[in-house]
Write a protein that holds these residues in place. Structure first.
Motif: not given
Length: 307
Positions: A28-36, A45-56
């Motif tokens: 029921r889940f797909h791991l689509a990204a991380t923030v670190s 797909d990794n983002f340095e900030t949560l703001d960047a993930l939420l925007a992209a």
């Protein structure tokens, strides 16, 4: 059924050891990204900030927040405001008030919020609750002793304000006891041992009294070497229940009745999927309240430095 895209925010030991396998094993889940800001996961797909993930990534519907509790509130508030479902690793926050605020936000935004207590999903916890539900409790003894160097190597945040110290594992025991006992209880005394120069305790001795007149005694210690101790014994008028290995084993009057391998985080993600489907909230703060009370009533004892 379409899988929910989920991101892990904070890729530390608990995320790698528990969250990643549990997500991978749940259709029921797909791991689509991380923030670190330090290291992500291979192929994700990794983002340095949560703001960047939420925007992209507006396609990511849910967040598992696995960073230390001192910085979790801001991330959770941002995720909720962006209409994302939120799972909080335990403890759900650094204070009770901030988690209550997150509950209000999630209700207003109509998103799922799950303040997890992974030990409640140990195999023997629900059978223990059912066995105890019609019993008269006399006395409860909790022994929760482990080696901090084994479970939290090099993690400075656990010794800082809000890091909880020995209550990081001790709250697991409290999450089980608050789940299985048929009547509530409250703290009456607390002795906390703080290593010299540290802001969080390395050991705690607690005593509670229950509404039915029973006592709960709890001993938490982070200096245990060799075999680790995660035991809860409940004496009733109808026999004695013993949970061992953090709730993986159940014994009644000395006879083993259940023993199963760890699948706590599988249970967490099954529950999170249910909450997402109904946009519901599961945020029982009773274990965190007991820890807050322990600090409020705590008699502070300074012990040898921890290095």
């Amino acid at each position: 059924m379409t899988a929910t895209n989920i991101a892990i925010v904070g890729v530390g030991k608990i995320a790698r050891d528990q969250h990643v396998p549990a997500i991978s094993g749940n259709a029921r889940f797909h791991l689509a990204a991380t923030v670190s800001s330090h290291s992500g996961l291979d192929g994700i797909d990794n983002f340095e900030t949560l703001d960047a993930l939420l925007a992209a990534r507006p396609d990511i519907e849910a967040m598992a927040l696995c960073m230390p509790p001192q910085v979790r509130y801001e991330a959770a508030a941002k995720a909720i405001a962006a209409d994302r479902h939120v799972l909080l690793e335990k403890p759900p926050g650094a204070t009770i008030a901030e988690v209550e605020a997150l509950v209000r936000m999630a209700k207003a935004q109509n998103v799922a919020l799950f303040a997890t207590w992974h030990s409640r999903f140990a195999a023997a916890v629900e059978p223990a609750r059912l066995w105890l539900q019609d019993k008269k409790v006399r006395h409860v003894s909790v022994i929760w002793k482990e080696d901090v160097r084994r479970w939290h190597p090099g993690q400075a945040w656990i010794w800082q304000p809000g890091g909880l110290g020995v209550f990081d594992p001790g709250i697991n025991a409290l999450s089980i006891v608050t789940r299985i006992l048929p009547e509530p209880f409250h703290l009456v005394s607390s002795t906390l041992e703080f290593p010299d120069g540290r802001d969080a305790p390395i050991a705690a001795t607690l005593r509670f009294t229950g509404d039915g007149g029973f006592e709960v005694e709890a001993n938490f210690d982070w200096r245990q070497t060799g075999p680790q101790s995660w035991d809860i014994e409940v004496e009733t008028e109808s026999g004695t229940l013993l949970l061992r290995s953090g709730g993986a084993e159940m014994h009644v009057d000395g006879r083993e009745t259940l023993r199963e391998d760890d699948a706590e985080y599988d249970g967490i993600y099954a529950r999170f999927a249910e909450l997402i489907s109904t946009r519901d909230i599961d945020a029982d703060l009773s274990p965190l309240i007991h820890v807050a009370d322990a600090f409020m009533l705590g008699r502070r004892v300074v012990v040898e430095p921890f290095a």
